[in-house]
Write a protein that holds these residues in place. Sequence first.
Motif, PDB file in Angstrom:
ATOM      1  N   SER A 231     -12.188  10.758  15.853  1.00 10.44           N
ATOM      2  CA  SER A 231     -11.368  11.872  15.386  1.00 10.44           C
ATOM      3  C   SER A 231     -10.253  11.310  14.509  1.00 10.44           C
ATOM      4  O   SER A 231      -9.126  11.107  14.977  1.00 10.44           O
ATOM      5  N   PRO A 232     -10.583  11.021  13.251  1.00 11.64           N
ATOM      6  CA  PRO A 232      -9.614  10.301  12.413  1.00 11.64           C
ATOM      7  C   PRO A 232      -8.436  11.160  11.983  1.00 11.64           C
ATOM      8  O   PRO A 232      -8.598  12.320  11.607  1.00 11.64           O
ATOM      9  N   GLY A 233      -7.262  10.547  12.032  1.00 16.09           N
ATOM     10  CA  GLY A 233      -6.072  11.152  11.447  1.00 16.09           C
ATOM     11  C   GLY A 233      -5.730  10.428  10.166  1.00 16.09           C
ATOM     12  O   GLY A 233      -6.404   9.469   9.770  1.00 16.09           O
ATOM     13  N   ARG A 234      -4.698  10.851   9.476  1.00 15.50           N
ATOM     14  CA  ARG A 234      -4.304  10.197   8.222  1.00 15.50           C
ATOM     15  C   ARG A 234      -2.818  10.339   8.036  1.00 15.50           C
ATOM     16  O   ARG A 234      -2.227  11.374   8.374  1.00 15.50           O
ATOM     17  N   LEU A 235      -2.211   9.268   7.538  1.00 11.99           N
ATOM     18  CA  LEU A 235      -0.784   9.284   7.244  1.00 11.99           C
ATOM     19  C   LEU A 235      -0.531   8.446   6.000  1.00 11.99           C
ATOM     20  O   LEU A 235      -1.174   7.400   5.815  1.00 11.99           O
ATOM     21  N   PRO A 236       0.389   8.858   5.156  1.00 10.74           N
ATOM     22  CA  PRO A 236       0.774   8.000   4.028  1.00 10.74           C
ATOM     23  C   PRO A 236       1.616   6.841   4.534  1.00 10.74           C
ATOM     24  O   PRO A 236       2.328   6.980   5.529  1.00 10.74           O
ATOM     25  N   LEU A 237       1.530   5.716   3.843  1.00 19.31           N
ATOM     26  CA  LEU A 237       2.333   4.555   4.222  1.00 19.31           C
ATOM     27  C   LEU A 237       3.443   4.360   3.204  1.00 19.31           C
ATOM     28  O   LEU A 237       3.225   4.567   2.000  1.00 19.31           O
ATOM     29  N   PRO A 238       4.629   3.982   3.659  1.00 16.49           N
ATOM     30  CA  PRO A 238       5.756   3.782   2.733  1.00 16.49           C
ATOM     31  C   PRO A 238       5.411   2.725   1.686  1.00 16.49           C
ATOM     32  O   PRO A 238       4.833   1.687   2.013  1.00 16.49           O
ATOM     33  N   ARG A 239       5.807   2.990   0.422  1.00 15.98           N
ATOM     34  CA  ARG A 239       5.387   2.137  -0.689  1.00 15.98           C
ATOM     35  C   ARG A 239       6.262   0.904  -0.880  1.00 15.98           C
ATOM     36  O   ARG A 239       5.940   0.043  -1.697  1.00 15.98           O
ATOM     37  N   SER A 240       7.381   0.827  -0.191  1.00 13.76           N
ATOM     38  CA  SER A 240       8.231  -0.354  -0.326  1.00 13.76           C
ATOM     39  C   SER A 240       8.837  -0.667   1.044  1.00 13.76           C
ATOM     40  O   SER A 240       8.870   0.182   1.944  1.00 13.76           O
ATOM     41  N   ARG A 241       9.349  -1.885   1.153  1.00 17.49           N
ATOM     42  CA  ARG A 241      10.002  -2.275   2.403  1.00 17.49           C
ATOM     43  C   ARG A 241      11.204  -1.379   2.688  1.00 17.49           C
ATOM     44  O   ARG A 241      11.433  -0.953   3.819  1.00 17.49           O
ATOM     45  N   ALA A 242      11.944  -1.058   1.630  1.00 20.31           N
ATOM     46  CA  ALA A 242      13.128  -0.205   1.814  1.00 20.31           C
ATOM     47  C   ALA A 242      12.709   1.191   2.279  1.00 20.31           C
ATOM     48  O   ALA A 242      13.339   1.766   3.183  1.00 20.31           O
ATOM     49  N   ASP A 243      11.655   1.722   1.651  1.00 17.29           N
ATOM     50  CA  ASP A 243      11.170   3.046   2.078  1.00 17.29           C
ATOM     51  C   ASP A 243      10.723   3.008   3.538  1.00 17.29           C
ATOM     52  O   ASP A 243      10.944   3.966   4.298  1.00 17.29           O
ATOM     53  N   SER A 244      10.088   1.924   3.910  1.00 14.81           N
ATOM     54  CA  SER A 244       9.576   1.821   5.275  1.00 14.81           C
ATOM     55  C   SER A 244      10.720   1.763   6.278  1.00 14.81           C
ATOM     56  O   SER A 244      10.677   2.407   7.330  1.00 14.81           O
ATOM     57  N   ARG A 245      11.738   0.994   5.942  1.00 21.52           N
ATOM     58  CA  ARG A 245      12.894   0.912   6.846  1.00 21.52           C
ATOM     59  C   ARG A 245      13.546   2.278   7.037  1.00 21.52           C
ATOM     60  O   ARG A 245      14.057   2.595   8.107  1.00 21.52           O
ATOM     61  N   ALA A 246      13.513   3.064   5.956  1.00 15.89           N
ATOM     62  CA  ALA A 246      14.152   4.381   6.011  1.00 15.89           C
ATOM     63  C   ALA A 246      13.259   5.443   6.651  1.00 15.89           C
ATOM     64  O   ALA A 246      13.714   6.556   6.904  1.00 15.89           O
TER      65      ALA A 246
END
Lengths: 487, 60
Positions: A231-246
């Motif tokens: 049952s697959p889900g999907r999520l976008p991943l942050p494009r930069s380290r800064a975006d990911s931290r935020a």
Amino acid sequence: MSRFFDWTPDDNPAEILRPQSADDWRGLHERYAQAGDGAPLTRVLELAQEHGVVAIVIERRYIDADYRSEHAAFYSTTFRRYPSVCHRLHFFKSDVADDLTNLESLNDAYVGYSVMRPLRHAPVGKTMMAAPPELATGTFCSTSETVHLFGASLTARGMPFISQDAQFLRCAHAAQWMVLRHSSLRYDTPKWLTADVQAAALGGVVVGRQVPSEGLSFHQMLVSLDRLGLSPGRLPLPRSRADSRAAGHLSLPGVLCRHVNSQFPVIVVSDSHAWVVVGYTVSGTGPMHDRITFYRHDDAAGPYIKVPDPWNEPNAAHTPWALALTPLQRKCYVTAERAELLGSLWLQASADQMKTRVPESAALHGADVTFRTYAVPSWEFKRSLARIPVGEVAEMYRLAHLPRFIWVVEALDRDALESGKPDVVLGEVLVDATANHVGTHDDLTSMIALHVAGFAVSQSADHERVQTLTSPPPEGLYPSGCPAATA
Amino acid sequence: MTRPTTTVVSQPGQPAAGTLKDAVPATPSADDRSRFDRDMAALVTAEREADELSRAIKIH
């Protein structure tokens, strides 16, 4: 070796190789891969050397069900003939007897196997090899398989791998096969062959020729995984380290680790490529984003490839890490992110309150709380209850009616976690994985139980009976029940 | 006919009055509840964004 008749030149059952020099390993590589190709084989042989392999047994007439399915669906239809049998390379860290009579005694020295397809442009078929030694202290997806070899039963442990052949299978098929085979071995879901995966992905939003395959759309991957029982889900991943931290709970490490923790390997896609995140290590001190190293199965590069920095990939095919396709088990209706949001909200409030009630000697007193989320089969969770120092709480969990999968949100002591100690847990919340209505902060119908510092509360599913128990708060922390950490 | 002796085993713990929410040690603060709502909204938005992004992807 490339010619049809050279593939199985005689009836000898096996060959034994004892590579000692770089030339020996290179010779083995050249035997199966054509010049300029064979990165996955390079990695397979590199992995064998990392494990200290001294002997390789080659089964020369191995009928591999996956390759046979590819042969039936594609390679038997070409004018040029391809053998329908494979070679299977078995890797040992101890020497094998020339007459192969000591194989059964070498189980502890067995590193695993790799099937060689009779395709010089893409030789690496089904592969099951142990994770590299550097991952031994990490968190990774792993399962086991019994291997029968000339009368001996051996156990291969690791995360299944396969490479694409760039004709019948593409990376999108290979990534799905890896996830599905792991699921089959670990969770007793059906065993799907490569041709099954290829067939399940046909139709829908088509982005090119289907046979030979020019690739798949993301939607085709979603549909085929669903058709094959996940049952697959999907999520976008942050494009930069800064975006990911935020991004908070939607950070790249957050999303990927919740699933690896659960023994749910995650498919990550860029604009053109797909790979499987199979594990991670955390080292040093400081922000998690700077301390984490991921490992992936990349069908074009090989198994257990180290990824030091997801936002600074040397190969354009891996840029960007755009989407995570999270292949949840069929009855995990609640996603990891929803379970963590609910569990951490109520666990944090309970921990904060209990801190004011416990004596200074209690582990919770003064603890800086952080959270870890994972799914686990409830029988496996119950089997690990001896780790919980409060006997009444362990007993409450043991006798509770639980669904097949539960989400567990653990409250962890951040200092203990960052210092690498095995005992890190302060308490946990159990969430019913089949309750897909988590959406508001005050809806606790999906919560099965909560425990922190000796106080526990549970509710039954049918009669909604709520029970509480209060025990002396433990002075120590206890180990996590995370299935990947203990694989 | 003699009926077999049975023992009913129950979960340890004292019956609590009310619901699970009444029995937990504390209710999340208003700030934490607001953060939960924001995070949940962000999650729903992210899942929609994933659907948009996925349309342009061809994996080979």
